[in-house]
Motif scaffolding. Structure first.
Motif, PDB file in Angstrom:
ATOM      1  N   GLY A  54       9.189 -10.459   7.114  1.00  0.00           N
ATOM      2  CA  GLY A  54       9.435  -9.042   6.831  1.00  0.00           C
ATOM      3  C   GLY A  54       8.707  -8.551   5.598  1.00  0.00           C
ATOM      4  N   LYS A  55       7.683  -9.277   5.180  1.00  0.00           N
ATOM      5  CA  LYS A  55       6.918  -8.887   3.996  1.00  0.00           C
ATOM      6  C   LYS A  55       5.443  -9.091   4.270  1.00  0.00           C
ATOM      7  CE  LYS A  55      10.245  -9.954   0.334  1.00  0.00           C
ATOM      8  NZ  LYS A  55       9.946  -9.193  -0.864  1.00  0.00           N
ATOM      9  N   LEU A  56       4.631  -8.543   3.365  1.00  0.00           N
ATOM     10  CA  LEU A  56       3.191  -8.790   3.387  1.00  0.00           C
ATOM     11  C   LEU A  56       2.799  -9.425   2.056  1.00  0.00           C
ATOM     12  CD1 LEU A  56       1.921  -5.430   4.955  1.00  0.00           C
ATOM     13  CD2 LEU A  56       1.983  -7.680   6.059  1.00  0.00           C
ATOM     14  N   PRO A  57       1.790 -10.281   2.053  1.00  0.00           N
ATOM     15  CA  PRO A  57       0.781 -10.507   3.086  1.00  0.00           C
ATOM     16  C   PRO A  57       1.228 -11.526   4.134  1.00  0.00           C
ATOM     17  CG  PRO A  57       0.300 -11.921   1.220  1.00  0.00           C
ATOM     18  CD  PRO A  57       1.505 -11.103   0.848  1.00  0.00           C
ATOM     19  N   TYR A  61       5.857  -9.939 -11.900  1.00  0.00           N
ATOM     20  CA  TYR A  61       5.793  -9.023 -10.753  1.00  0.00           C
ATOM     21  C   TYR A  61       6.930  -7.999 -10.770  1.00  0.00           C
ATOM     22  CZ  TYR A  61       6.614  -7.360  -6.005  1.00  0.00           C
ATOM     23  OH  TYR A  61       6.869  -6.565  -4.931  1.00  0.00           O
ATOM     24  N   GLU A 101       4.699 -14.481 -10.410  1.00  0.00           N
ATOM     25  CA  GLU A 101       5.229 -13.939  -9.153  1.00  0.00           C
ATOM     26  C   GLU A 101       6.739 -13.717  -9.174  1.00  0.00           C
ATOM     27  OE1 GLU A 101       3.708 -16.293  -5.891  1.00  0.00           O
ATOM     28  OE2 GLU A 101       1.634 -15.980  -6.546  1.00  0.00           O
ATOM     29  N   SER A 126      -0.226  -4.180  -3.330  1.00  0.00           N
ATOM     30  CA  SER A 126       0.605  -5.363  -3.537  1.00  0.00           C
ATOM     31  C   SER A 126      -0.210  -6.489  -4.173  1.00  0.00           C
ATOM     32  CB  SER A 126       1.148  -5.842  -2.186  1.00  0.00           C
ATOM     33  OG  SER A 126       1.450  -7.224  -2.249  1.00  0.00           O
ATOM     34  N   PRO A 127       0.223  -6.978  -5.338  1.00  0.00           N
ATOM     35  CA  PRO A 127      -0.523  -8.090  -5.949  1.00  0.00           C
ATOM     36  C   PRO A 127      -0.504  -9.359  -5.097  1.00  0.00           C
ATOM     37  CG  PRO A 127       1.506  -7.638  -7.171  1.00  0.00           C
ATOM     38  CD  PRO A 127       1.364  -6.538  -6.157  1.00  0.00           C
ATOM     39  N   ASP A 183       3.422 -15.020   3.691  1.00  0.00           N
ATOM     40  CA  ASP A 183       3.618 -15.442   2.298  1.00  0.00           C
ATOM     41  C   ASP A 183       2.331 -16.033   1.685  1.00  0.00           C
ATOM     42  OD1 ASP A 183       6.398 -16.251   0.498  1.00  0.00           O
ATOM     43  OD2 ASP A 183       4.479 -17.111  -0.078  1.00  0.00           O
ATOM     44  N   SER A 184       1.985 -15.505   0.522  1.00  0.00           N
ATOM     45  CA  SER A 184       0.722 -15.926  -0.114  1.00  0.00           C
ATOM     46  C   SER A 184       0.703 -17.411  -0.440  1.00  0.00           C
ATOM     47  CB  SER A 184       0.466 -15.091  -1.380  1.00  0.00           C
ATOM     48  OG  SER A 184       1.431 -15.372  -2.372  1.00  0.00           O
ATOM     49  N   ASP A 185       1.874 -17.970  -0.739  1.00  0.00           N
ATOM     50  CA  ASP A 185       1.918 -19.412  -1.044  1.00  0.00           C
ATOM     51  C   ASP A 185       1.644 -20.233   0.220  1.00  0.00           C
ATOM     52  OD1 ASP A 185       2.157 -20.990  -3.334  1.00  0.00           O
ATOM     53  OD2 ASP A 185       4.206 -21.595  -2.824  1.00  0.00           O
ATOM     54  N   PHE A 239      -1.002  -4.684   2.729  1.00  0.00           N
ATOM     55  CA  PHE A 239      -0.818  -3.284   2.358  1.00  0.00           C
ATOM     56  C   PHE A 239      -2.183  -2.730   1.957  1.00  0.00           C
ATOM     57  CE2 PHE A 239       3.697  -4.567   1.572  1.00  0.00           C
ATOM     58  CZ  PHE A 239       4.290  -3.631   2.397  1.00  0.00           C
ATOM     59  N   PRO A 270       5.993  -3.780   7.053  1.00  0.00           N
ATOM     60  CA  PRO A 270       5.940  -5.240   7.245  1.00  0.00           C
ATOM     61  C   PRO A 270       7.109  -5.808   8.059  1.00  0.00           C
ATOM     62  CG  PRO A 270       6.848  -4.742   5.094  1.00  0.00           C
ATOM     63  CD  PRO A 270       6.612  -3.408   5.778  1.00  0.00           C
TER      64      PRO A 270
HETATM   65  N1  LIG Z   1       6.523 -14.521  -1.957  1.00  0.00           N
HETATM   66  C1  LIG Z   1       5.800 -13.519  -1.210  1.00  0.00           C
HETATM   67  C2  LIG Z   1       6.122 -12.143  -1.780  1.00  0.00           C
HETATM   68  C3  LIG Z   1       5.537 -11.010  -0.934  1.00  0.00           C
HETATM   69  C4  LIG Z   1       6.139  -9.669  -1.296  1.00  0.00           C
HETATM   70  O1  LIG Z   1       7.121  -9.566  -2.057  1.00  0.00           O
HETATM   71  N2  LIG Z   1       5.554  -8.634  -0.716  1.00  0.00           N
HETATM   72  C5  LIG Z   1       6.070  -7.291  -0.946  1.00  0.00           C
HETATM   73  C6  LIG Z   1       4.936  -6.373  -1.406  1.00  0.00           C
HETATM   74  S1  LIG Z   1       4.401  -6.744  -3.035  1.00  0.00           S
HETATM   75  C7  LIG Z   1       6.607  -6.718   0.343  1.00  0.00           C
HETATM   76  O2  LIG Z   1       6.126  -7.010   1.418  1.00  0.00           O
HETATM   77  N3  LIG Z   1       7.610  -5.854   0.230  1.00  0.00           N
HETATM   78  C8  LIG Z   1       8.130  -5.128   1.369  1.00  0.00           C
HETATM   79  C9  LIG Z   1       9.571  -5.335   1.564  1.00  0.00           C
HETATM   80  O3  LIG Z   1      10.186  -6.158   0.837  1.00  0.00           O
HETATM   81  O4  LIG Z   1      10.122  -4.686   2.441  1.00  0.00           O
HETATM   82  C10 LIG Z   1       4.314 -13.853  -1.228  1.00  0.00           C
HETATM   83  O5  LIG Z   1       3.872 -14.637  -2.091  1.00  0.00           O
HETATM   84  O6  LIG Z   1       3.590 -13.408  -0.333  1.00  0.00           O
END
Ligand SMILES: N[C@@H](CCC(=O)N[C@@H](CS)C(=O)NCC(=O)O)C(=O)O
Length: 231
Positions: A48-51, A102, A98, A17-18, A63-65, A7, A42
């Motif tokens: 379906g998420k970032l990063p 968060y 997290e 996004s942290p 996933d950051s992990d 993001f 994303p």
């Molecule tokens: N466990 C994931 C969490 C990533 C996450 O929650 N990203 C959020 C932004 S902070 C996201 O992409 N949200 C968009 C959505 O859920 O549609 C990680 O460590 O990368």
């Protein structure tokens, strides 16, 4: 070269996004060459998420992990001086940041009317005006429903603050006058905890939660130090 799908930057942070901030910091700490690609949507990412990161062979790791694990498999040790016991403590701090802190930040940004008015424009200003109202209203409703199911969304601002205060105290106690959680050099837990504290502090509208960090000389200096050390 690795591509970090993230993001965009905002409010003085690497990313809104942290988790994206953490991933950028880990890439910096690892020393691998990488470039960022900012995204707003994303949904096409594997989770379906970032990063997420894109590798030169086309593989995408979300996933950051998992990004951490990938960089470790490539030979970078983020926790080089940590004992097994400290690695266990590190894991717990990452989960606290997290999986708990968060979500306080999410409530602070998406649940607070004044914050939401700014966030809505900052996050979704790219959407065409006729659609923006509908899409953002649905996203906010979904997000707040998830928070309600989790429980945080049922608490008052004051109740949430009381709930998260011991986490902040644990971070201060673990720092114990040191620069980072485990000593003089940043480890992976600092990327996670620092990014989450920084995100709270950087919220566009001052709230009891953001003031809890920005008015705390230890935590605010620590969050700034993490950003500086991983830039
Ligand atoms: N466990 C994931 C969490 C990533 C996450 O929650 N990203 C959020 C932004 S902070 C996201 O992409 N949200 C968009 C959505 O859920 O549609 C990680 O460590 O990368």
């Amino acid at each position: 070269m690795i591509t970090l799908y993230t993001f965009p930057s905002g409010f003085g942070q690497f990313s809104y996004s942290p988790f994206c901030t953490k991933a950028g910091w880990l890439l910096n700490l690892s020393g691998v060459p990488w470039a960022r690609k900012d995204m707003h949507d994303p949904r096409k990412m594997p989770l379906g998420k970032l990063p997420a990161i894109g590798l030169p062979d086309g593989e995408v790791i979300p996933d950051s992990d998992n990004i951490r694990s990938y960089l470790e498999q490539q030979g970078h040790d983020f926790d080089v001086d940590l004992s097994a016991r400290n690695k266990a403590v590190s894991r717990a701090f990452i989960r606290m940041a997290e999986e708990h802190i968060y979500f306080h930040q999410v409530m602070d940004r998406w649940g607070d009317e004044a914050n939401w008015a700014v966030i809505r424009k900052e996050y979704f200003g790219f959407l065409p005006a006729p659609l923006r109202g509908l899409i953002t209203a649905k996203l906010r409703k979904d997000s707040m429903s998830a928070m309600h199911r989790m429980g945080l969304g049922r608490m008052t601002v004051q109740q949430r603050l009381e709930r998260v205060k011991p986490d902040f105290q644990a971070i201060s106690d673990q720092l114990d006058a040191r620069a980072f959680l485990f000593g003089d050099t940043p480890s992976v837990a600092d990327a996670s905890v620092g990014a989450n504290l920084g995100a709270i502090m950087a919220g566009p509208v001052s709230t009891p939660l953001s003031r809890r960090i920005s008015d705390d000389p230890v935590l605010s200096a620590y969050a700034t130090r993490c950003a500086d050390a991983t830039d």
